[in-house]
Design a protein around this motif. Structure first.
Motif, PDB file in Angstrom:
ATOM      1  N   ASP A  13      55.285  54.497  58.851  1.00  0.00           N
ATOM      2  CA  ASP A  13      56.631  53.942  58.964  1.00  0.00           C
ATOM      3  C   ASP A  13      57.225  53.602  57.601  1.00  0.00           C
ATOM      4  O   ASP A  13      58.425  53.791  57.367  1.00  0.00           O
ATOM      5  CB  ASP A  13      56.630  52.684  59.840  1.00  0.00           C
ATOM      6  CG  ASP A  13      56.355  52.992  61.306  1.00  0.00           C
ATOM      7  OD1 ASP A  13      56.374  54.187  61.666  1.00  0.00           O
ATOM      8  OD2 ASP A  13      56.120  52.047  62.084  1.00  0.00           O
ATOM      9  N   TYR A  14      56.392  53.064  56.710  1.00  0.00           N
ATOM     10  CA  TYR A  14      56.885  52.639  55.402  1.00  0.00           C
ATOM     11  C   TYR A  14      56.539  53.616  54.289  1.00  0.00           C
ATOM     12  O   TYR A  14      56.763  53.332  53.113  1.00  0.00           O
ATOM     13  CB  TYR A  14      56.354  51.233  55.083  1.00  0.00           C
ATOM     14  CG  TYR A  14      57.027  50.182  55.940  1.00  0.00           C
ATOM     15  CD1 TYR A  14      58.298  49.725  55.625  1.00  0.00           C
ATOM     16  CD2 TYR A  14      56.413  49.690  57.079  1.00  0.00           C
ATOM     17  CE1 TYR A  14      58.931  48.777  56.413  1.00  0.00           C
ATOM     18  CE2 TYR A  14      57.042  48.746  57.885  1.00  0.00           C
ATOM     19  CZ  TYR A  14      58.302  48.299  57.545  1.00  0.00           C
ATOM     20  OH  TYR A  14      58.942  47.374  58.348  1.00  0.00           O
ATOM     21  N   ASP A  18      58.034  42.070  59.037  1.00  0.00           N
ATOM     22  CA  ASP A  18      57.627  43.033  60.058  1.00  0.00           C
ATOM     23  C   ASP A  18      56.128  42.868  60.256  1.00  0.00           C
ATOM     24  O   ASP A  18      55.317  43.433  59.523  1.00  0.00           O
ATOM     25  CB  ASP A  18      57.964  44.460  59.611  1.00  0.00           C
ATOM     26  CG  ASP A  18      57.591  45.497  60.674  1.00  0.00           C
ATOM     27  OD1 ASP A  18      57.117  45.097  61.753  1.00  0.00           O
ATOM     28  OD2 ASP A  18      57.772  46.703  60.419  1.00  0.00           O
ATOM     29  N   VAL A  43      47.384  50.630  64.471  1.00  0.00           N
ATOM     30  CA  VAL A  43      48.587  49.947  63.975  1.00  0.00           C
ATOM     31  C   VAL A  43      48.734  50.132  62.468  1.00  0.00           C
ATOM     32  O   VAL A  43      49.838  50.373  61.966  1.00  0.00           O
ATOM     33  CB  VAL A  43      48.531  48.446  64.336  1.00  0.00           C
ATOM     34  CG1 VAL A  43      49.716  47.699  63.728  1.00  0.00           C
ATOM     35  CG2 VAL A  43      48.516  48.269  65.847  1.00  0.00           C
ATOM     36  N   MET A  97      51.935  51.801  60.477  1.00  0.00           N
ATOM     37  CA  MET A  97      52.731  51.105  59.465  1.00  0.00           C
ATOM     38  C   MET A  97      52.728  51.876  58.145  1.00  0.00           C
ATOM     39  O   MET A  97      53.735  51.891  57.429  1.00  0.00           O
ATOM     40  CB  MET A  97      52.216  49.677  59.282  1.00  0.00           C
ATOM     41  CG  MET A  97      52.381  48.838  60.534  1.00  0.00           C
ATOM     42  SD  MET A  97      52.036  47.075  60.299  1.00  0.00           S
ATOM     43  CE  MET A  97      53.635  46.490  59.720  1.00  0.00           C
ATOM     44  N   SER A 124      50.753  43.322  58.286  1.00  0.00           N
ATOM     45  CA  SER A 124      52.044  43.438  57.619  1.00  0.00           C
ATOM     46  C   SER A 124      51.898  44.304  56.380  1.00  0.00           C
ATOM     47  O   SER A 124      50.793  44.632  55.952  1.00  0.00           O
ATOM     48  CB  SER A 124      52.601  42.057  57.263  1.00  0.00           C
ATOM     49  OG  SER A 124      51.609  41.256  56.642  1.00  0.00           O
ATOM     50  N   VAL A 125      53.031  44.647  55.787  1.00  0.00           N
ATOM     51  CA  VAL A 125      53.052  45.639  54.713  1.00  0.00           C
ATOM     52  C   VAL A 125      53.674  45.056  53.451  1.00  0.00           C
ATOM     53  O   VAL A 125      54.655  44.308  53.508  1.00  0.00           O
ATOM     54  CB  VAL A 125      53.857  46.884  55.163  1.00  0.00           C
ATOM     55  CG1 VAL A 125      54.290  47.735  53.980  1.00  0.00           C
ATOM     56  CG2 VAL A 125      53.028  47.724  56.119  1.00  0.00           C
ATOM     57  N   VAL A 135      48.450  47.081  52.801  1.00  0.00           N
ATOM     58  CA  VAL A 135      48.542  46.467  54.124  1.00  0.00           C
ATOM     59  C   VAL A 135      47.751  45.167  54.096  1.00  0.00           C
ATOM     60  O   VAL A 135      46.610  45.133  53.639  1.00  0.00           O
ATOM     61  CB  VAL A 135      47.982  47.408  55.208  1.00  0.00           C
ATOM     62  CG1 VAL A 135      48.042  46.743  56.576  1.00  0.00           C
ATOM     63  CG2 VAL A 135      48.750  48.726  55.225  1.00  0.00           C
ATOM     64  N   ARG A 146      52.888  43.007  62.988  1.00  0.00           N
ATOM     65  CA  ARG A 146      52.445  43.547  64.265  1.00  0.00           C
ATOM     66  C   ARG A 146      51.070  42.965  64.576  1.00  0.00           C
ATOM     67  O   ARG A 146      50.181  42.994  63.723  1.00  0.00           O
ATOM     68  CB  ARG A 146      52.440  45.073  64.219  1.00  0.00           C
ATOM     69  CG  ARG A 146      53.818  45.601  63.789  1.00  0.00           C
ATOM     70  CD  ARG A 146      53.919  47.094  63.690  1.00  0.00           C
ATOM     71  NE  ARG A 146      55.124  47.476  62.946  1.00  0.00           N
ATOM     72  CZ  ARG A 146      55.486  48.725  62.682  1.00  0.00           C
ATOM     73  NH1 ARG A 146      54.728  49.736  63.119  1.00  0.00           N
ATOM     74  NH2 ARG A 146      56.582  48.978  62.001  1.00  0.00           N
TER      75      ARG A 146
END
Length: 709
Positions: free
Chosen positions: A447-448, A309, A440, A444, A284-285, A272, A311
């Motif tokens: 999510d990923y 992506d 957050v 993430m 971001s990732v 990250v 945030r």
């Protein structure tokens, strides 16, 4: 002594324009310059770009001819939309019958809100037959009379049949207006979303064209022969001519520059990236060596723009502390910059004499609970940076580093107010600040599906030390601040690769159709200056949406990096063992090429099959890929087609969800060819053969396969 060839990256921000020069061979930072962004100059931001370049060349002793690569990132497109400073768009709908009904509805785009009370300026005209030149010209003149400064042509199913939109543009060309066809912006179905994306692109087109022409002319006049590239919102760069066609690709490119720097300079393969400024942190990732992108939301609506992506959390290095009831209740979103106050930690101990804690309302309508210090030297804000310095989390030489005595003196009055000591008060401040960021980051990671065993936190931006070290400490994740974190964005611009993405909706795509999409992406990158032999293409086929996506990347010149500081065998083994969380004695070399080594071990769990986790480590000792259970086999280019056919056949799964080929990656020369986005065995093997094309028959190939359940 020869002056090295340099790569120049320029990041145009809202307040400052930052420029860096990077050695094109070693990728070492050679110089950095900051100048005010020239919004109000007659040449606009172009003036600041050229001024930064001139000063950078002077600082590094370089000549214009020494510039091997030049790129800039700009917030101009983003700001144009945020501020409502856009051109009036003339939209020409095409069709009869049902098609006419659908296109006439597109006139509703004039209701899109740019800023509160300001809508997207749009005029609509209709053409039944795009081949009727007289009718097209009537429509164009109608739009001109309505004040249109740029044209968009849109027709249902133009992705498959673009002739109608093209005919309208051909007939409109004599009027001299900038124009675009909806199918040129995206090749995905969905008339409404496709046209909306094209309309927003057109709205910023005239302004971006004017800037592009000014920058191009100025750079040429300065004697720079390297082609000018522009940062994209997906972490790559594009040629200036491509930006002239699709300026929308520069929207949201600011955060993309920073993560590109983390990806290229810091060699992050899983983690990250947190870019922290004074007021906010962009998160971001990077997953398996690639930035995470998705279709962006613009003006409150989804689009077909593939962007990073990112945030954003309203916590940065200058975020002010909020207090109430004898405790820290929060941090931000207001910052010292917004309040017009200096950071307490950058004051001298003498200025902080006789300090008392008060609370203020930074802006009208804000709660009056933001902590300030009133002292001998005036009023100061207590910030995240103050707390980080007081705890010693800001390293020597960091942009945000201050005198330790001043940092502690800045927290003393607040600690007394809270009834505790300096270390505890500072910790409570950072805890409150990173709580929002951690929420957050955790989302993430989920999510990923990042692998927490290998994922790291990397901080960039001038305020990195106020967030990343404390977040790493409290989350238990590995974390570090990027080198030259205060200029990580222009470094990312300087090191970014040319990138192009091609998307097609192809139901039941054949091998030939998939290869055609791949070839189209490769050609687009080569056309922008990347040598064909260095281009990498990742292909993904989504059977649920019938989308075939090819992402091609390449450098505008073949870079041969300095090999004098490579990791030795022991260092690479230790890196693999640390990532695998096991003893180096239990790790074995399974395969390798000149650029990568595959390490593996075995894990035995009661009543469960043995797993063989692997790590692929590059010559720098960086883990470039990891897998929880993989099969590894070495062959040659000549023998690969037969070997891969056997391996894929043995590893393909069949079930109610359909056929699922293994996730396949090939180690070829200096590359890891990622073919994991294809589920069908035959197209997968066809793509593998395309990767082997034009290579020597005896060149080694390492296949890494992961079986999908």
């Amino acid at each position: 002594m020869n002056t090295p060839r340099i790569r120049v990256g320029i990041d145009v921000g809202g307040t400052f324009t930052d420029a860096v020069a990077v050695d094109a061979t070693t990728l070492e930072l050679l110089g950095q310059i900051k100048v005010p962004t020239s919004h109000h100059h007659e040449d606009g931001v172009a003036h600041g770009i050229v001024e930064a370049l001139d000063r950078l060349l002077e600082q590094t002793g370089s000549a214009p001819a020494d510039v091997a690569f030049l790129a800039h990132g700009t917030t101009q497109a983003t700001n144009a939309l945020l501020e409502g400073d856009v051109a009036t768009v003339g939209l020409i709908g095409i069709g009869t019958g049902t098609a006419a009904v659908l296109t006439r509805r597109l006139a509703s785009f004039g209701k899109l809100e740019l800023t509160p009370g300001k809508r997207l300026p749009l005029a609509y005209a209709h053409v039944a037959d795009p081949q009727d030149t007289a009718d097209v010209r009537r429509a164009v003149e109608e739009l001109q009379d309505a004040g249109s400064q740029v044209l968009v042509a849109s027709q249902p199913f133009s992705v498959d049949r673009p002739e109608g939109e093209q005919a309208v543009l051909d007939a409109a060309r004599p009027y001299g207006l900038p124009m675009t066809a909806a199918h040129e912006i995206t090749s995905l179905y969905g008339l409404h979303k496709r046209t909306r994306t094209a309309v927003v692109n057109a709205a910023i087109l005239p302004r971006m064209l004017a800037t592009a022409d000014l920058v191009d002319a100025s750079i040429t006049k300065a004697g720079v022969t390297a082609p000018l590239m522009v940062m994209r919102c997906d972490g790559g760069v594009m040629a200036l001519d491509e930006m002239r066609r699709r300026p929308l690709l520069t929207v949201l490119s600011g955060p993309a520059a920073g993560v590109a720097g983390a990806l290229m300079q810091e060699r992050v393969s899983e983690g990250v990236f947190l870019e922290t400024g004074g007021t906010s942190t962009d998160i971001s990732v990077v997953r398996r060596g690639k930035v995470a992108v998705r279709h962006a939301t613009i003006l409150g609506k989804t689009s077909y723009l593939s962007a990073l992506d990112v945030r954003t959390v309203g916590v940065g290095g200058g975020s002010m502390v909020r207090i109430g009831g004898g405790r820290v209740t929060g941090v931000g979103p207001r910052s010292a910059h917004i309040a017009g106050l200096p950071y307490a930690c950058f004051a001298s101990p003498d200025q902080l004499r006789d300090a008392k804690v008060n609370t203020v309302r930074p802006m009208e309508g804000d709660p009056a609970d933001y902590a300030v210090i009133d002292a001998a030297g005036g009023r100061f804000a207590v910030t995240m940076t103050c707390a980080a310095n007081a705890l010693g989390r800001v390293p020597e030489g960091d942009f945000a580093r201050c005198d330790p005595e001043s940092a502690r003196a800045a927290i003393v009055p607040l600690a007394a107010h809270l009834g505790t000591d300096v270390a505890t008060a500072a910790t409570r401040i950072l805890d409150a600040g990173i709580a929002q960021v951690k929420t957050v980051v955790d989302a993430m990671i989920r999510d990923y599906r990042l692998d927490k065993d290998t994922a790291i936190l990397v901080g960039g931006g001038g305020g990195a030390a106020s967030v990343t070290p404390h977040l790493a400490d409290t989350s238990g994740m590995e974390g570090r601040i990027a080198r030259h974190n205060e200029v990580i964005s222009p470094i990312g611009v300087a090191l970014a690769l040319v990138r192009e993405q091609v998307e097609r909706i192809v139901p039941g795509a054949t091998q030939e159709q998939i290869l055609a999409v791949r070839a189209e992406a490769e050609r687009a990158v080569v056309a922008q200056g990347a040598p064909a032999e260095g281009v990498e293409v990742e292909v993904t086929v989504d059977p649920q949406t019938n989308t075939v996506r090819a992402v091609a990347t390449g450098a505008t010149e073949l870079r041969t990096q300095d090999r004098s500081h490579r990791a030795d065998d022991t260092e690479r083994l230790r890196a693999a063992a640390a990532s695998l969380k096991t003893d180096p004695a239990a790790v074995h070399v399974l395969a390798g090429t000149a650029a990568h080594t595959v390490y593996g071990t075995e894990t035995h769990r009661r009543l469960r099959p043995t797993r063989r986790p692997i790590r692929i480590v590059d010559v720098d000792g960086v883990v470039r890929h990891h897998a929880a259970d993989a099969r590894v086999e070495t062959t040659t280019v000549a023998g690969a087609p037969e070997v891969l056919a056997r391996l894929v056949g043995e590893s393909t799964s069949y079930g109610d969800g359909g056929v699922r080929a293994p996730a396949l990656r090939l180690l070829l020369g200096a590359r890891i060819a990622d073919l994991s986005g294809v589920l069908d065995p035959q197209p997968l093997l066809a793509l593998a053969r395309s990767e082997l094309r034009a290579r020597a028959a005896d060149e080694p190939v390492v296949a890494v396969l992961e079986v999908r359940s």
